[in-house]
Design an enzyme around this catalytic site. Structure first.
Site, short mmCIF file in Angstrom:
data_model
loop_
_atom_site.label_atom_id
_atom_site.label_comp_id
_atom_site.label_asym_id
_atom_site.label_seq_id
_atom_site.Cartn_x
_atom_site.Cartn_y
_atom_site.Cartn_z
N HIS A 197 8.82 -1.07 -1.42
CA HIS A 197 9.47 -1.99 -2.36
C HIS A 197 9.47 -1.38 -3.76
O HIS A 197 8.55 -0.67 -4.15
CB HIS A 197 8.72 -3.33 -2.36
CG HIS A 197 9.43 -4.41 -3.10
ND1 HIS A 197 9.10 -4.78 -4.39
CD2 HIS A 197 10.46 -5.21 -2.73
CE1 HIS A 197 9.88 -5.77 -4.78
NE2 HIS A 197 10.73 -6.05 -3.79
N SER A 399 9.54 -6.78 14.02
CA SER A 399 10.32 -7.27 12.89
C SER A 399 11.31 -8.35 13.29
O SER A 399 11.71 -8.46 14.45
CB SER A 399 11.07 -6.10 12.25
OG SER A 399 11.91 -6.54 11.21
#
Length: 479
Positions: A197, A399
């Site tokens: 990120h 995920s």
């Protein structure tokens, strides 16, 4: 006759009137003079010194709600109240539509906090250390510490072994975790995969830390072969590592055990600090039976998650947990608070812990497990439907982020609020994303896509580099 009273003016009815505003504070003078544009275009510099244009999203100034000064008789006519009510009603209708078409960002919009509405009348501020009550009495520490205890148990730390707090967002959790690592190892080098990120690299800039980007596998997971090579180049300095429990774009989970093994086998035993960025999947993974464990029983230093993502909160917030032994390195007493400063922010949202406490009590471990299973099941449904339609897509094993080819129409991207990067976009399947919503999205996508690629006469982009040859369905790889 109008007379003056102090610095004010009196009208004929005896009411005090304000003096005329100076020209520089007159909204009619300032708002109308500002430039209007459909897009934000800024000029940036490449590393080689050449300039480049960066086109960002639409300029909000063209659609902002202007603040208008009330007229002198507004208290009598009520026109201002009617104007504001009309603006808010239109805004609410836009929120309903935007929520209906929300797929690209990892926010759980399925929540109801109506039972807490009576608390919105209070300014609740948890400034200072969560475990030390300050002189400011309107706080929610009793809820905050209860939430922190729940997360500490989830990640394998006893009450007397951890410290943490409710952050204002996931980025703040990363900033704090990496700051703790920097304080433990002041000359350490920060290592993070290139798909980490952006807040991780922001932390490196803010703290003036040396930062090494590590390559990733096609899945988005950190490449430990490259990690080893870069560690060996910097053997003299300790390592501070950011581990992704779900990358932003592909939802990839870094192999924590392999990272620890790589560190210990290359001379870094007891000379590393690991921060786990679990913004979304940090709270989902504990409820997936086959998932590897993220736990403080392993040599990690901190974990952060977002509260407004999988949990579902009406305000951005997060949770940061670290080892109690680390926190003294960056805390200091603040006398006027009668507390200590150990957080990134000073004032902290005191409503957020109550939202989290309320949801944890309503759902519990079993409730979250059911929602995780629903998300994974619906994510596989979307991936299978995309594949059936001939659209290249990828879904990592742990995920609920489904990656697929980027739509060619930016209006479609904006309509469905898709997050895009290069040739790929993704849908993050959250508890509020139903099969019916996915079918609605798929119908629109397939209809648009038929036009974009002229019913199969034009090849879609090759995604082999982004999601692997096995997942790409371009003309070259679909045979």
């Amino acid at each position: 006759m109008v007379g003056s009273v102090g610095n004010g003016l009196m009208d004929l009815g005896g009411r005090e009137k304000a003096e005329p505003l100076p020209k520089e504070f007159d909204p009619k003078e300032t708002v109308d003079s500002l430039p209007h544009s459909e897009s934000n275009i800024v000029v940036g510099k490449e590393e080689n010194g050449t300039s480049r244009e960066i086109v960002l999203g639409r300029n909000v100034r063209t659609m902002c709600f202007e603040v208008k000064e009330p007229e002198a008789d507004d208290e009598i006519t009520g026109e201002r109240e009617a104007y504001m009510a009309g603006v808010l009603a239109r805004y609410r209708r836009s929120l309903v539509d935007r929520t209906k078409h929300h797929l690209g960002y990892p926010y759980n919009l399925d929540f109801d906090y109506g039972a807490l509405i009576h608390l919105q009348h209070f300014s609740i501020n948890n400034l200072g250390d969560p475990f030390i009550e300050s002189n400011y009495g309107v706080h929610s520490r009793q809820f905050e510490v209860g939430v922190l205890d729940w997360f500490a148990r989830l990640w394998g730390l006893e009450k007397n072994e951890y410290w943490g707090y409710i952050t204002n967002c996931g980025t703040e959790g990363n900033l704090h975790g990496i700051l703790v690592g920097r304080e433990v190892f002041p000359n350490g080098i920060l290592y993070a995969s290139k798909e980490s990120h952006y807040s991780v690299f922001k932390a490196a800039r803010m703290y003036r830390m040396e930062c090494v980007k590590v390559a990733t596998l096609v899945s988005g997971e950190i490449d430990c072969t490259d990690f080893k090579a870069k560690l060996v180049q910097n053997k003299e300095k300790p390592a501070i590592i950011n581990i992704n429990i779900g990358t932003t774009v592909k939802g990839a989970v870094d192999d924590l055990d392999l990272v620890i093994q790589t560190l210990e086998e290359n001379g870094f035993k007891d000379r590393f600090y690991i921060h786990c960025d679990g913004a979304l999947f940090g709270l989902m993974m504990p409820f997936v039976k086959r998932a590897p464990k993220v736990t403080f029983k392993k040599p990690i230093g901190s974990v952060s998650v977002s509260g407004h993502k999988f949990v579902g909160c009406p305000v951005p917030c997060g949770v940061l947990i670290t080892r109690l032994t680390h926190i003294n390195a960056l805390s200091s007493n603040v006398e006027y608070l009668a507390s200590r400063d150990a957080t990134i922010m000073g004032s902290r949202n005191g409503h957020a812990p109550i939202f989290l406490w309320y949801t944890l009590n309503r759902k519990g471990y079993q409730g979250f497990q059911k929602e995780v299973q629903k998300c994974l099941r619906n994510a596989h449904y979307l991936k299978d439907r995309l594949k059936e339609a001939g659209i290249g897509s990828m879904l990592n094993e742990l995920s609920s982020t489904v990656v697929f080819e980027r739509p060619k129409d930016e209006d479609f991207v904006r309509q469905w609020q898709l997050a895009c990067e290069g040739n790929i976009a993704h849908v993050v399947v959250m508890p509020n994303v139903t099969v019916e919503k996915l079918d609605y999205f798929l119908r629109e996508l397939l209809e648009k896509r038929s036009h974009w690629y002229q019913e199969g006469k034009i090849s879609p982009p090759c995604l082999a580099a982004e999601i692997g040859e096995d997942n790409c369905l371009c003309f070259l790889h679909s045979k």
